[in-house]
Design a protein around this motif. Structure first.
Motif, PDB file in Angstrom:
ATOM      1  N   ALA A   4       0.836  -1.205   0.000  1.00  0.00           N
ATOM      2  CA  ALA A   4       0.000   0.000   0.000  1.00  0.00           C
ATOM      3  C   ALA A   4       0.867   1.250   0.000  1.00  0.00           C
ATOM      4  O   ALA A   4       0.596   2.211  -0.735  1.00  0.00           O
ATOM      5  N   ALA A   5       1.923   1.255   0.791  1.00  0.00           N
ATOM      6  CA  ALA A   5       2.816   2.411   0.853  1.00  0.00           C
ATOM      7  C   ALA A   5       3.479   2.670  -0.494  1.00  0.00           C
ATOM      8  O   ALA A   5       3.714   3.823  -0.862  1.00  0.00           O
ATOM      9  N   PHE A  10       3.986   6.345  -5.169  1.00  0.00           N
ATOM     10  CA  PHE A  10       3.831   6.643  -6.597  1.00  0.00           C
ATOM     11  C   PHE A  10       2.775   7.740  -6.798  1.00  0.00           C
ATOM     12  O   PHE A  10       2.926   8.587  -7.684  1.00  0.00           O
ATOM     13  N   ALA A  11       1.726   7.725  -5.995  1.00  0.00           N
ATOM     14  CA  ALA A  11       0.700   8.773  -6.086  1.00  0.00           C
ATOM     15  C   ALA A  11       1.304  10.128  -5.741  1.00  0.00           C
ATOM     16  O   ALA A  11       0.978  11.139  -6.379  1.00  0.00           O
ATOM     17  N   PHE A  45      -5.307   2.517  -0.775  1.00  0.00           N
ATOM     18  CA  PHE A  45      -6.316   2.447   0.285  1.00  0.00           C
ATOM     19  C   PHE A  45      -6.956   1.065   0.331  1.00  0.00           C
ATOM     20  O   PHE A  45      -7.098   0.472   1.403  1.00  0.00           O
ATOM     21  N   ILE A  46      -7.326   0.547  -0.832  1.00  0.00           N
ATOM     22  CA  ILE A  46      -7.956  -0.781  -0.897  1.00  0.00           C
ATOM     23  C   ILE A  46      -6.998  -1.833  -0.334  1.00  0.00           C
ATOM     24  O   ILE A  46      -7.402  -2.683   0.471  1.00  0.00           O
ATOM     25  N   LEU A  47      -5.732  -1.766  -0.712  1.00  0.00           N
ATOM     26  CA  LEU A  47      -4.738  -2.697  -0.166  1.00  0.00           C
ATOM     27  C   LEU A  47      -4.586  -2.541   1.339  1.00  0.00           C
ATOM     28  O   LEU A  47      -4.437  -3.527   2.063  1.00  0.00           O
ATOM     29  N   SER A  48      -4.613  -1.304   1.814  1.00  0.00           N
ATOM     30  CA  SER A  48      -4.454  -1.067   3.254  1.00  0.00           C
ATOM     31  C   SER A  48      -5.608  -1.658   4.052  1.00  0.00           C
ATOM     32  O   SER A  48      -5.470  -1.888   5.248  1.00  0.00           O
ATOM     33  N   LEU A 127       0.610   6.720   6.719  1.00  0.00           N
ATOM     34  CA  LEU A 127       1.527   6.531   5.597  1.00  0.00           C
ATOM     35  C   LEU A 127       2.945   6.551   6.148  1.00  0.00           C
ATOM     36  O   LEU A 127       3.383   7.549   6.694  1.00  0.00           O
ATOM     37  N   ARG A 128       3.651   5.444   5.965  1.00  0.00           N
ATOM     38  CA  ARG A 128       5.014   5.369   6.463  1.00  0.00           C
ATOM     39  C   ARG A 128       5.972   5.769   5.371  1.00  0.00           C
ATOM     40  O   ARG A 128       5.770   5.447   4.207  1.00  0.00           O
ATOM     41  N   SER A 129       7.039   6.413   5.760  1.00  0.00           N
ATOM     42  CA  SER A 129       8.060   6.789   4.795  1.00  0.00           C
ATOM     43  C   SER A 129       8.878   5.566   4.415  1.00  0.00           C
ATOM     44  O   SER A 129       8.832   4.536   5.080  1.00  0.00           O
ATOM     45  N   LYS A 130       9.659   5.708   3.373  1.00  0.00           N
ATOM     46  CA  LYS A 130      10.525   4.606   2.926  1.00  0.00           C
ATOM     47  C   LYS A 130      11.465   4.156   4.049  1.00  0.00           C
ATOM     48  O   LYS A 130      11.668   2.986   4.271  1.00  0.00           O
ATOM     49  N   GLU A 131      12.023   5.129   4.767  1.00  0.00           N
ATOM     50  CA  GLU A 131      12.976   4.804   5.819  1.00  0.00           C
ATOM     51  C   GLU A 131      12.304   4.063   6.979  1.00  0.00           C
ATOM     52  O   GLU A 131      12.856   3.127   7.525  1.00  0.00           O
TER      53      GLU A 131
END
Length: 134
Positions: A4-5, A10-11, A45-48, A127-131
């Motif tokens: 999901a992240a 990408f969004a 969102f659907i995946l989350s 929403l989590r960051s990449k790190e």
């Protein structure tokens, strides 16, 4: 990073490209990237919510499923307009006798809608960051 992240990240880039396109006066690209951002936000969102994402570009279909999972009906109704930008902003022959491409007002509205979806999601989904996700 969770799946999901990835969609949300990408969004985020699509939103950024839409903003750059608005500044450059590329209004059809603003509308296209606004559509893309919302498509990716809905898929994330659907995946989350633990559901499988249908393989579609239709915001109507994605919005219907997202609403069943808690996405607001009011926003779902508003993003319908973005579906009309998917093909004609990408291909000059998508719609026979196309005589109108989006202008500034339509581009601003499309970007505003995409930002409203982003704001709703960032308020309601962590929403989590990449790190943080690594």
């Amino acid at each position: 990073m969770n799946e999901a992240a990835n969609w949300f990240e990408f969004a985020r880039t699509d939103l950024h490209v839409a903003e750059l396109a608005l500044d450059a006066g590329l209004f059809n690209q603003v509308c296209f990237h606004a559509h893309q951002a919302v498509e990716k936000l809905l898929k994330g969102f659907i995946l989350s919510r633990g559901k499988r994402v249908p393989r579609t570009h239709s915001l109507l279909d994605l919005g219907r499923l997202a609403q069943e999972l808690g996405f607001p009906q009011e926003l779902r109704g508003k993003i319908r307009i973005l579906d009309g930008y998917y093909l004609p902003t990408r291909y000059p022959d998508a719609i026979p006798n196309l005589s109108h491409l989006p202008q500034r007002e339509e581009a601003e509205e499309a970007l505003s809608l995409a930002k409203r979806v982003w704001n709703w999601l960032t308020t309601n989904i962590p929403l989590r960051s990449k790190e943080e996700a690594a």
